[in-house]
Each structure stands twice: as C-alpha cells, then as structure tokens.
Motif scaffolding. Structure first.
Motif, PDB file in Angstrom:
ATOM      1  N   UNK A   1     -14.656  -2.958 -28.174  1.00 54.37           N
ATOM      2  CA  UNK A   1     -14.538  -2.936 -26.727  1.00 54.37           C
ATOM      3  C   UNK A   1     -13.627  -1.797 -26.261  1.00 54.37           C
ATOM      4  N   UNK A   2     -14.123  -0.960 -25.361  1.00 56.83           N
ATOM      5  CA  UNK A   2     -13.291   0.083 -24.771  1.00 56.83           C
ATOM      6  C   UNK A   2     -12.337  -0.574 -23.779  1.00 56.83           C
ATOM      7  N   UNK A   3     -11.029  -0.324 -23.960  1.00 53.81           N
ATOM      8  CA  UNK A   3     -10.016  -0.913 -23.083  1.00 53.81           C
ATOM      9  C   UNK A   3      -9.331   0.136 -22.206  1.00 53.81           C
ATOM     10  N   UNK A   4      -9.509   1.415 -22.531  1.00 51.05           N
ATOM     11  CA  UNK A   4      -8.901   2.514 -21.773  1.00 51.05           C
ATOM     12  C   UNK A   4      -9.866   3.689 -21.766  1.00 51.05           C
ATOM     13  N   UNK A   5      -9.933   4.357 -20.614  1.00 53.84           N
ATOM     14  CA  UNK A   5     -10.715   5.594 -20.490  1.00 53.84           C
ATOM     15  C   UNK A   5      -9.857   6.627 -19.776  1.00 53.84           C
ATOM     16  N   UNK A   6      -9.943   7.852 -20.249  1.00 48.68           N
ATOM     17  CA  UNK A   6      -9.239   8.945 -19.595  1.00 48.68           C
ATOM     18  C   UNK A   6     -10.086  10.202 -19.598  1.00 48.68           C
ATOM     19  N   UNK A   7      -9.839  11.058 -18.626  1.00 47.79           N
ATOM     20  CA  UNK A   7     -10.488  12.368 -18.562  1.00 47.79           C
ATOM     21  C   UNK A   7      -9.410  13.424 -18.356  1.00 47.79           C
TER      22      UNK A   7
ATOM     23  N   UNK B   1      -6.304   8.493 -16.147  1.00 41.96           N
ATOM     24  CA  UNK B   1      -6.561   7.446 -17.130  1.00 41.96           C
ATOM     25  C   UNK B   1      -6.388   6.075 -16.516  1.00 41.96           C
ATOM     26  N   UNK B   2      -7.034   5.081 -17.136  1.00 43.82           N
ATOM     27  CA  UNK B   2      -6.994   3.730 -16.593  1.00 43.82           C
ATOM     28  C   UNK B   2      -7.307   2.718 -17.693  1.00 43.82           C
ATOM     29  N   UNK B   3      -6.573   1.603 -17.677  1.00 42.36           N
ATOM     30  CA  UNK B   3      -6.930   0.462 -18.515  1.00 42.36           C
ATOM     31  C   UNK B   3      -8.116  -0.207 -17.829  1.00 42.36           C
ATOM     32  N   UNK B   4      -9.238  -0.301 -18.519  1.00 42.29           N
ATOM     33  CA  UNK B   4     -10.484  -0.745 -17.884  1.00 42.29           C
ATOM     34  C   UNK B   4     -10.842  -2.200 -18.163  1.00 42.29           C
ATOM     35  N   UNK B   5     -10.005  -2.891 -18.912  1.00 52.75           N
ATOM     36  CA  UNK B   5     -10.232  -4.315 -19.186  1.00 52.75           C
ATOM     37  C   UNK B   5      -9.031  -5.112 -18.710  1.00 52.75           C
ATOM     38  N   UNK B   6      -9.281  -6.113 -17.871  1.00 58.56           N
ATOM     39  CA  UNK B   6      -8.192  -6.949 -17.350  1.00 58.56           C
ATOM     40  C   UNK B   6      -7.487  -7.722 -18.448  1.00 58.56           C
ATOM     41  N   UNK B   7      -8.188  -8.029 -19.529  1.00 57.34           N
ATOM     42  CA  UNK B   7      -7.580  -8.806 -20.603  1.00 57.34           C
ATOM     43  C   UNK B   7      -6.810  -7.935 -21.607  1.00 57.34           C
ATOM     44  N   UNK B   8      -6.778  -6.626 -21.404  1.00 53.70           N
ATOM     45  CA  UNK B   8      -6.029  -5.722 -22.281  1.00 53.70           C
ATOM     46  C   UNK B   8      -4.591  -5.603 -21.778  1.00 53.70           C
TER      47      UNK B   8
ATOM     48  N   UNK C   1       1.533  10.103 -11.425  1.00 58.84           N
ATOM     49  CA  UNK C   1       1.695   8.961 -10.527  1.00 58.84           C
ATOM     50  C   UNK C   1       0.970   7.767 -11.121  1.00 58.84           C
ATOM     51  N   UNK C   2       1.533   6.570 -10.931  1.00 59.28           N
ATOM     52  CA  UNK C   2       0.899   5.342 -11.370  1.00 59.28           C
ATOM     53  C   UNK C   2       1.387   4.916 -12.733  1.00 59.28           C
ATOM     54  N   UNK C   3       0.823   3.797 -13.214  1.00 61.76           N
ATOM     55  CA  UNK C   3       1.154   3.335 -14.560  1.00 61.76           C
ATOM     56  C   UNK C   3      -0.082   2.783 -15.257  1.00 61.76           C
ATOM     57  N   UNK C   4      -0.646   1.665 -14.820  1.00 58.13           N
ATOM     58  CA  UNK C   4      -1.849   1.142 -15.467  1.00 58.13           C
ATOM     59  C   UNK C   4      -3.010   2.098 -15.224  1.00 58.13           C
ATOM     60  N   UNK C   5      -3.163   2.555 -13.996  1.00 63.43           N
ATOM     61  CA  UNK C   5      -4.070   3.656 -13.654  1.00 63.43           C
ATOM     62  C   UNK C   5      -3.168   4.800 -13.209  1.00 63.43           C
ATOM     63  N   UNK C   6      -3.395   5.993 -13.733  1.00 64.80           N
ATOM     64  CA  UNK C   6      -2.501   7.109 -13.435  1.00 64.80           C
ATOM     65  C   UNK C   6      -3.291   8.404 -13.256  1.00 64.80           C
TER      66      UNK C   6
END
Length: 147
Positions: free
Chosen positions: A134-140, A70-77, A45-50
């Motif tokens: 700069x970390x732009x995405x984090x996932x677990x 997972x989630x894109x953690x920077x708005x400018x990414x 489910x989801x796309x930018x954050x899923x």
C-alpha cells in the motif's frame, strides 16, 4: 557540476534528513546550510502535507533550485513513521541522484522509491513510500539550473 552535486548531497544530509527546521514569520520552516562558496536554503510549509523549495547559491548567486510537494495519502498511516522513513531515504542521496532519495530504500517496515527524468540541469521526479503493498506517501519534485 560535480562540485554542485556533491554540495547538494551534503546539504541534504545536513538538512531535513537530520536537522530541525527554524520557524519563519509566515509559518514556514527554514533550514540553511553552507560550506565554502556554497549556500543552501530549504523553505517549506505544512507537515502531513507540505510544499517547499530549495535554493543553492554559489558566491551569493542562485545556481540551482528544486520545488517539491508531498503528502501522506492514507489516513491509517502514522505520519511520524512515514516521515522517519523519508528522512532515512533522503540521507542516502548520492552525487548521481542528489535530488531526493535513492531509487530504492528499505526501512524497517516501509520502503521508499523514487524515479527521476532528466539530470541536474533540469529534472522532474516522483517518490513513494509503501507499507507492504500500500502506498502511504506520494511526493513530486522538479528543478534544475538557475541563471
């Protein structure tokens, strides 16, 4: 376990990394793949954050699964650029690391890295995508054997 690991790698290479997901009735996206006695289903489910999970079956019975977030953690990414690198990294899975991507992968402008604790029977891990420093995405992710 060798056959299972090889199938998981094959499913990942024929899953999110290269295939468009089918929409489900509740807004989820679903990817399925099968070969011989093995079947694979990835539902998220989801796309930018899923959030999602994968299940592998053998002869119709669940034998392995993994949950992930997972989630894109920077708005400018740009999420399209970030997830293009994620797809490239997921295509690089190997039988000794079938969970997600490799320990390290370099895209054109971003790098992917993942760390895993455990083995195919039971594991948990993290993945990151960086643009320069700069970390732009984090996932677990976590999962393992299903009885």
């Amino acid at each position: 376990m060798t056959n299972l690991a090889a199938f998981i790698v094959e499913a990942h290479r024929n899953g999110y990394a290269t295939t468009q997901a089918d929409p489900g009735p509740d807004g989820e996206k679903v990817i399925t793949y099968g070969r011989g006695e093995y079947g694979y289903r990835d539902q998220y489910y989801g796309s930018t954050a899923f959030v999602g999970h994968e299940v592998v079956t053998r002869d119709g019975r669940p034998v392995w699964g993994m949950s992930y977030y997972g989630d894109v953690v920077r708005e400018d990414a740009d999420p399209n650029d970030v997830y293009a690198v994620l797809r490239e990294a997921l295509e690089q899975a190997t039988t000794d690391r079938p969970y997600r991507g490799p320990a390290a992968y370099e895209g054109d402008e971003m790098t992917y890295s993942s760390s895993v604790d455990g083995d195919l029977q039971r594991f948990e891990g993290e993945e990151h995508i960086q643009n320069s420093e700069t970390v732009v995405y984090r996932g677990t992710f976590a999962g393992g054997r299903v009885d």
